[in-house]
Write a protein that holds these residues in place. Structure first.
Motif, PDB file in Angstrom:
ATOM      1  N   GLU A   1      -0.030  20.352  37.114  1.00  0.00           N
ATOM      2  CA  GLU A   1      -0.284  20.821  35.749  1.00  0.00           C
ATOM      3  C   GLU A   1       1.037  20.973  34.994  1.00  0.00           C
ATOM      4  O   GLU A   1       1.144  20.577  33.838  1.00  0.00           O
ATOM      5  CB  GLU A   1      -0.995  22.174  35.762  1.00  0.00           C
ATOM      6  N   GLU A   2       2.023  21.575  35.650  1.00  0.00           N
ATOM      7  CA  GLU A   2       3.331  21.748  35.014  1.00  0.00           C
ATOM      8  C   GLU A   2       3.989  20.399  34.769  1.00  0.00           C
ATOM      9  O   GLU A   2       4.562  20.152  33.715  1.00  0.00           O
ATOM     10  CB  GLU A   2       4.233  22.650  35.861  1.00  0.00           C
ATOM     11  N   ASN A   3       3.909  19.486  35.743  1.00  0.00           N
ATOM     12  CA  ASN A   3       4.468  18.144  35.559  1.00  0.00           C
ATOM     13  C   ASN A   3       3.795  17.443  34.379  1.00  0.00           C
ATOM     14  O   ASN A   3       4.450  16.766  33.587  1.00  0.00           O
ATOM     15  CB  ASN A   3       4.297  17.302  36.820  1.00  0.00           C
ATOM     16  N   ALA A   4       2.471  17.605  34.263  1.00  0.00           N
ATOM     17  CA  ALA A   4       1.722  16.979  33.165  1.00  0.00           C
ATOM     18  C   ALA A   4       2.166  17.551  31.824  1.00  0.00           C
ATOM     19  O   ALA A   4       2.355  16.814  30.852  1.00  0.00           O
ATOM     20  CB  ALA A   4       0.223  17.182  33.376  1.00  0.00           C
ATOM     21  N   ARG A   5       2.344  18.865  31.757  1.00  0.00           N
ATOM     22  CA  ARG A   5       2.779  19.498  30.502  1.00  0.00           C
ATOM     23  C   ARG A   5       4.163  18.990  30.097  1.00  0.00           C
ATOM     24  O   ARG A   5       4.384  18.598  28.960  1.00  0.00           O
ATOM     25  CB  ARG A   5       2.804  21.023  30.653  1.00  0.00           C
TER      26      ARG A   5
ATOM     27  N   THR B   1       2.218   9.965  26.619  1.00  0.00           N
ATOM     28  CA  THR B   1       0.819  10.333  26.431  1.00  0.00           C
ATOM     29  C   THR B   1      -0.109   9.657  27.435  1.00  0.00           C
ATOM     30  O   THR B   1      -1.275  10.016  27.533  1.00  0.00           O
ATOM     31  CB  THR B   1       0.352  10.005  25.003  1.00  0.00           C
ATOM     32  N   THR B   2       0.404   8.689  28.184  1.00  0.00           N
ATOM     33  CA  THR B   2      -0.363   8.016  29.236  1.00  0.00           C
ATOM     34  C   THR B   2       0.560   7.768  30.415  1.00  0.00           C
ATOM     35  O   THR B   2       1.707   7.369  30.229  1.00  0.00           O
ATOM     36  CB  THR B   2      -0.934   6.671  28.746  1.00  0.00           C
ATOM     37  N   VAL B   3       0.046   8.015  31.627  1.00  0.00           N
ATOM     38  CA  VAL B   3       0.809   7.694  32.831  1.00  0.00           C
ATOM     39  C   VAL B   3      -0.091   6.940  33.811  1.00  0.00           C
ATOM     40  O   VAL B   3      -1.299   7.126  33.830  1.00  0.00           O
ATOM     41  CB  VAL B   3       1.392   8.948  33.530  1.00  0.00           C
TER      42      VAL B   3
ATOM     43  N   GLY C   1      -1.443  17.543  28.685  1.00  0.00           N
ATOM     44  CA  GLY C   1      -1.043  16.559  29.672  1.00  0.00           C
ATOM     45  C   GLY C   1      -1.384  15.170  29.192  1.00  0.00           C
ATOM     46  O   GLY C   1      -2.170  15.006  28.260  1.00  0.00           O
ATOM     47  N   PRO C   2      -0.802  14.174  29.816  1.00  0.00           N
ATOM     48  CA  PRO C   2      -1.084  12.793  29.425  1.00  0.00           C
ATOM     49  C   PRO C   2      -2.412  12.321  30.001  1.00  0.00           C
ATOM     50  O   PRO C   2      -2.979  12.947  30.899  1.00  0.00           O
ATOM     51  CB  PRO C   2       0.070  12.025  30.073  1.00  0.00           C
ATOM     52  N   ARG C   3      -2.892  11.215  29.484  1.00  0.00           N
ATOM     53  CA  ARG C   3      -4.037  10.548  30.111  1.00  0.00           C
ATOM     54  C   ARG C   3      -3.520   9.995  31.435  1.00  0.00           C
ATOM     55  O   ARG C   3      -2.464   9.373  31.483  1.00  0.00           O
ATOM     56  CB  ARG C   3      -4.527   9.416  29.205  1.00  0.00           C
ATOM     57  N   ILE C   4      -4.254  10.256  32.513  1.00  0.00           N
ATOM     58  CA  ILE C   4      -3.811   9.833  33.846  1.00  0.00           C
ATOM     59  C   ILE C   4      -4.674   8.671  34.320  1.00  0.00           C
ATOM     60  O   ILE C   4      -5.885   8.809  34.503  1.00  0.00           O
ATOM     61  CB  ILE C   4      -3.895  10.994  34.865  1.00  0.00           C
ATOM     62  N   LEU C   5      -4.043   7.527  34.502  1.00  0.00           N
ATOM     63  CA  LEU C   5      -4.697   6.369  35.094  1.00  0.00           C
ATOM     64  C   LEU C   5      -4.274   6.348  36.555  1.00  0.00           C
ATOM     65  O   LEU C   5      -3.093   6.519  36.863  1.00  0.00           O
ATOM     66  CB  LEU C   5      -4.248   5.087  34.396  1.00  0.00           C
TER      67      LEU C   5
END
Length: 167
Positions: A112-116, A124-126, A148-152
């Protein structure tokens, strides 16, 4: 020097815009005035208002009037995409990369922290290299409306053995 200033201002605007988009309520459109808009398709525009409803850009037009966010002195550009991340990897309490004794919830909280941090830096996308906990992190970000970004993700690593049982 002017070009450097524009790039620096653009990078400062990315996290603010990302937070505005990620925390917007779906029913309440937000409007953003941009002095310079780079659309990511090879074009740019000056002095435009971008309307965002939920997580969708619904219009980009030249118009006057009140806006939710005024970035008229800044350049707005599309979010960045990072195509190789390990979003759940992190350093432990001892400052080393070590996950022994860590619970799945500990890993997701670190994610969560990494995403923030990732989205605040304009990504915005990873694309995760793939691990099952990616799904839990993505779900938690969505369910708790966390930045957080959109996670693929491929959920598991893709390699020469993917899709074939090992013998």
């Amino acid at each position: 020097m002017r070009a450097m200033r524009i790039v620096l201002l653009s990078l400062l605007a990315c996290p603010v815009l990302a937070m505005a988009v990620l925390t917007a309520q779906p029913a309440t459109p937000i409007t953003i005035r941009a002095g310079h808009l780079i659309d990511g398709r090879g074009h740019d525009q000056r002095d435009v208002v971008i309307t965002v409803t939920g997580d969708t850009i619904t219009s980009v037009e030249a118009k006057s009037g009140a806006v939710t966010h005024d970035f008229s002195r800044l350049t707005l550009l599309p979010g960045f995409i990072d195509t190789h991340v390990h979003i759940l990897w992190h350093f432990g309490k001892d400052g080393r990369f070590e996950s022994r004794g860590e619970t799945p919830d500990d890993r997701v909280k670190a994610g969560e922290e990494n995403a923030r941090v990732t989205v605040m830096n304009g990504f915005t996308t990873v694309q995760s290299v793939g691990e099952p906990m990616d799904l839990e992190l993505r779900k938690r970000l969505h369910d708790q409306n966390l930045p957080g970004p959109r996670i693929l993700t491929s959920v598991r690593q893709l390699n020469e053995y993917s899709g074939t049982p090992r013998t």
